[in-house]
Design a protein around this motif. Structure first.
Motif, PDB file in Angstrom:
ATOM      1  N   UNK A 287      -8.318  16.814 -21.425  1.00  0.00           N
ATOM      2  CA  UNK A 287      -7.980  16.751 -20.087  1.00  0.00           C
ATOM      3  C   UNK A 287      -8.062  15.103 -19.536  1.00  0.00           C
ATOM      4  N   UNK A 288      -9.002  14.289 -20.328  1.00  0.00           N
ATOM      5  CA  UNK A 288      -8.889  12.800 -20.166  1.00  0.00           C
ATOM      6  C   UNK A 288      -7.396  12.103 -20.622  1.00  0.00           C
ATOM      7  N   UNK A 289      -6.756  12.537 -21.746  1.00  0.00           N
ATOM      8  CA  UNK A 289      -5.444  12.139 -22.121  1.00  0.00           C
ATOM      9  C   UNK A 289      -4.503  12.838 -21.027  1.00  0.00           C
ATOM     10  N   UNK A 290      -4.575  13.943 -20.867  1.00  0.00           N
ATOM     11  CA  UNK A 290      -3.737  14.623 -19.685  1.00  0.00           C
ATOM     12  C   UNK A 290      -3.599  13.621 -18.583  1.00  0.00           C
TER      13      UNK A 290
ATOM     14  N   UNK B 286     -12.793  11.299 -18.043  1.00  0.00           N
ATOM     15  CA  UNK B 286     -13.991  11.658 -19.057  1.00  0.00           C
ATOM     16  C   UNK B 286     -14.009  11.028 -20.181  1.00  0.00           C
ATOM     17  N   UNK B 287     -15.221  10.055 -20.400  1.00  0.00           N
ATOM     18  CA  UNK B 287     -15.129   9.457 -21.600  1.00  0.00           C
ATOM     19  C   UNK B 287     -16.634   9.626 -22.347  1.00  0.00           C
ATOM     20  N   UNK B 288     -16.760   9.442 -23.618  1.00  0.00           N
ATOM     21  CA  UNK B 288     -17.963   9.593 -24.371  1.00  0.00           C
ATOM     22  C   UNK B 288     -18.982   8.449 -24.015  1.00  0.00           C
ATOM     23  N   UNK B 289     -20.260   8.795 -24.025  1.00  0.00           N
ATOM     24  CA  UNK B 289     -21.300   7.853 -23.979  1.00  0.00           C
ATOM     25  C   UNK B 289     -21.678   7.138 -25.220  1.00  0.00           C
ATOM     26  N   UNK B 290     -21.679   5.850 -25.368  1.00  0.00           N
ATOM     27  CA  UNK B 290     -21.849   4.991 -26.432  1.00  0.00           C
ATOM     28  C   UNK B 290     -23.404   4.718 -26.490  1.00  0.00           C
ATOM     29  N   UNK B 291     -23.908   4.074 -27.610  1.00  0.00           N
ATOM     30  CA  UNK B 291     -25.140   3.466 -27.619  1.00  0.00           C
ATOM     31  C   UNK B 291     -24.928   1.986 -27.960  1.00  0.00           C
ATOM     32  N   UNK B 292     -25.836   1.080 -27.513  1.00  0.00           N
ATOM     33  CA  UNK B 292     -25.900  -0.252 -27.720  1.00  0.00           C
ATOM     34  C   UNK B 292     -27.024  -0.766 -28.314  1.00  0.00           C
ATOM     35  N   UNK B 293     -26.946  -1.268 -29.626  1.00  0.00           N
ATOM     36  CA  UNK B 293     -28.141  -1.621 -30.338  1.00  0.00           C
ATOM     37  C   UNK B 293     -28.211  -3.216 -30.833  1.00  0.00           C
TER      38      UNK B 293
ATOM     39  N   UNK C   1      -0.641  10.056 -14.636  1.00  0.00           N
ATOM     40  CA  UNK C   1      -0.723   8.808 -13.764  1.00  0.00           C
ATOM     41  C   UNK C   1       0.480   7.879 -14.262  1.00  0.00           C
ATOM     42  N   UNK C   2       0.716   8.137 -15.684  1.00  0.00           N
ATOM     43  CA  UNK C   2       2.146   7.244 -15.972  1.00  0.00           C
ATOM     44  C   UNK C   2       3.247   7.961 -15.701  1.00  0.00           C
ATOM     45  N   UNK C   3       3.286   9.165 -15.632  1.00  0.00           N
ATOM     46  CA  UNK C   3       4.359   9.883 -15.190  1.00  0.00           C
ATOM     47  C   UNK C   3       4.765   9.691 -13.600  1.00  0.00           C
ATOM     48  N   UNK C   4       3.608   9.863 -13.048  1.00  0.00           N
ATOM     49  CA  UNK C   4       3.764   9.665 -11.440  1.00  0.00           C
ATOM     50  C   UNK C   4       4.282   8.308 -11.088  1.00  0.00           C
ATOM     51  N   UNK C   5       3.952   7.412 -12.145  1.00  0.00           N
ATOM     52  CA  UNK C   5       4.232   5.883 -11.644  1.00  0.00           C
ATOM     53  C   UNK C   5       5.776   5.752 -12.149  1.00  0.00           C
ATOM     54  N   UNK C   6       6.510   6.430 -12.662  1.00  0.00           N
ATOM     55  CA  UNK C   6       7.786   6.423 -13.141  1.00  0.00           C
ATOM     56  C   UNK C   6       8.797   6.118 -11.882  1.00  0.00           C
TER      57      UNK C   6
ATOM     58  N   UNK D 141      -1.118  19.515 -15.340  1.00  0.00           N
ATOM     59  CA  UNK D 141      -1.634  19.723 -13.864  1.00  0.00           C
ATOM     60  C   UNK D 141      -2.546  20.864 -13.911  1.00  0.00           C
ATOM     61  N   UNK D 142      -2.109  21.843 -14.642  1.00  0.00           N
ATOM     62  CA  UNK D 142      -2.820  23.238 -14.540  1.00  0.00           C
ATOM     63  C   UNK D 142      -4.231  22.940 -15.265  1.00  0.00           C
ATOM     64  N   UNK D 143      -4.367  22.074 -16.284  1.00  0.00           N
ATOM     65  CA  UNK D 143      -5.620  21.686 -16.983  1.00  0.00           C
ATOM     66  C   UNK D 143      -6.365  20.886 -15.921  1.00  0.00           C
ATOM     67  N   UNK D 144      -5.997  20.085 -15.419  1.00  0.00           N
ATOM     68  CA  UNK D 144      -6.732  19.026 -14.533  1.00  0.00           C
ATOM     69  C   UNK D 144      -7.121  19.735 -13.366  1.00  0.00           C
ATOM     70  N   UNK D 145      -6.365  20.825 -12.791  1.00  0.00           N
ATOM     71  CA  UNK D 145      -6.836  21.572 -11.770  1.00  0.00           C
ATOM     72  C   UNK D 145      -7.923  22.564 -12.123  1.00  0.00           C
ATOM     73  N   UNK D 146      -7.996  23.020 -13.069  1.00  0.00           N
ATOM     74  CA  UNK D 146      -9.144  23.725 -13.351  1.00  0.00           C
ATOM     75  C   UNK D 146     -10.367  23.255 -13.649  1.00  0.00           C
ATOM     76  N   UNK D 147     -10.038  21.725 -14.519  1.00  0.00           N
ATOM     77  CA  UNK D 147     -11.228  20.796 -14.706  1.00  0.00           C
ATOM     78  C   UNK D 147     -12.044  20.470 -13.328  1.00  0.00           C
ATOM     79  N   UNK D 148     -10.799  19.999 -12.374  1.00  0.00           N
ATOM     80  CA  UNK D 148     -11.593  19.495 -11.151  1.00  0.00           C
ATOM     81  C   UNK D 148     -12.357  20.525 -10.494  1.00  0.00           C
ATOM     82  N   UNK D 149     -11.655  21.764 -10.277  1.00  0.00           N
ATOM     83  CA  UNK D 149     -12.474  22.663  -9.408  1.00  0.00           C
ATOM     84  C   UNK D 149     -13.593  23.522 -10.120  1.00  0.00           C
ATOM     85  N   UNK D 150     -13.562  23.872 -11.660  1.00  0.00           N
ATOM     86  CA  UNK D 150     -14.715  24.243 -12.098  1.00  0.00           C
ATOM     87  C   UNK D 150     -14.381  25.784 -12.183  1.00  0.00           C
TER      88      UNK D 150
END
Length: 330
Positions: free
Chosen positions: A67-70, A167-174, A75-80, A9-18
């Motif tokens: 942070x994406x994994x966190x 947060x996800x990587x951007x891919x390429x379509x070819x 979300x899974x923990x909150x749904x328990x 939650x600390x990591x997510x809070x820092x990421x969200x607030x910048x």
């Protein structure tokens, strides 16, 4: 020290607030105490997650992955223990929701309809996140699903608030017949001579982030077309008329292959933004919860992303070095 949910939650809070200072205020810590906590987390993970910027802190590439994994774990923990997942009783009324060009919308609206029968959602489709922010600031929308990019955090007035979805990587379509079609990951620099379909200005950093990545890879695209209508775009790529960047949730049509970019030079963060005082807290929580779940389900259905995840999140330890993630070219 062992990693706990409170650390995530600390990591997510820092990421969200910048900002470590703003995150500390939101969490009820002093800034020095939160800075110490962050250093301990980074030591435990073996690599830095944030770097200082002129406006606060920004996620590193590795930090964006963590942070994406966190967020997914939280979300899974909150749904328990929720026997009947859905919206709190207060999640009712009418919500004016703006959305960008994303495949998440149909599944999200379906989930909200089932979980929140007393919530009426009115949807406006707008391409540019910058335009969505303008509509929110003007009071013409209550909430929106938009994007920003690592190093280019979304900016808005104090009348609005935002929360990251993922947060996800951007891919390429070819084209399926492209010379690089056999590659598991495609080096961006090896697409230097291709014609690119590039989406227009979204008001929050695109296509600047794309051109910055190209410059870092040592080239300027030989030819470009401005285009962002996905169905027509895929048809042109299937005919070998060019290549384009895509979200990892995209479902390719026949003749199109979706590939990770080697080294993950481009990332995108999906956001929920809303007007303070105009949206009930219960509605914000419900909308964010179902947006996270919907994105997770879509990502789980993307085989090209699952292959990337398998490689990117396979831990290794370099000789006398920190823990890292395998995300290099095949």
């Amino acid at each position: 020290m062992e990693l706990e949910l409170r650390h995530l939650r600390v990591l997510c809070a820092i990421a969200d607030s910048g900002s470590v200072g703003r995150a500390a205020a939101a969490l009820g810590f002093t800034q020095p105490a939160l800075s110490t906590q962050l250093r301990r987390i980074e030591r435990l993970l073996g690599e830095g997650l944030f770097v200082r910027s002129s406006t606060g802190v920004e996620l590193t590439g590795y930090g964006a992955e963590v942070v994406s994994q966190a967020r997914d774990i939280l979300v899974r923990a909150d749904a328990l223990g929720r026997r009947h997942p859905g919206c709190p009783p207060a999640a009712a009324g009418t919500l004016r929701l703006g959305v960008t060009n994303t495949p998440v919308v149909p599944m999200l609206l379906d989930a909200l309809r089932d979980a929140c029968p007393d919530l009426t959602v009115s949807v406006s489709s707008v391409y540019a996140t910058g335009e969505l922010l303008g509509l929110l600031e003007a009071g013409e929308l209550d909430a929106a699903l938009g994007v920003d990019y690592p190093g280019l955090p979304v900016r808005h007035s104090s009348a609005l608030a935002h929360r990251a979805i993922n947060t996800v990587p951007i891919f390429v379509a070819i084209h399926a017949g492209h010379p690089l079609a056999h590659r598991i990951e495609v080096p961006l620099e090896e697409l230097a001579d291709d014609t690119w379909f590039v989406a227009s200005d979204d008001g929050v950093g695109w296509p600047g982030a794309f051109y910055d990545a190209c410059r870092a890879a040592g080239f300027k695209p030989a030819g470009t077309h401005e285009f962002h209508v996905l169905d027509q775009l895929q048809s042109m790529i299937a005919k070998g008329l060019g290549v384009t960047t895509v979200q990892p949730t995209v479902c390719p049509v026949d003749g199109v292959l979706v590939k990770p970019l080697a080294g993950d030079p481009l990332w995108q963060r999906h956001l929920l933004v809303w007007r303070r005082g105009m949206v009930e807290a219960a509605v914000v929580e419900a909308l964010h919860h179902h947006a996270v779940r919907t994105y997770r389900n879509l990502l789980a259905q993307a085989p090209h992303l699952q292959k990337w995840v398998t490689r990117a999140y396979t831990p290794t330890r370099l000789p006398d070095g920190p823990r890292t993630a395998l995300a290099g070219p095949d």
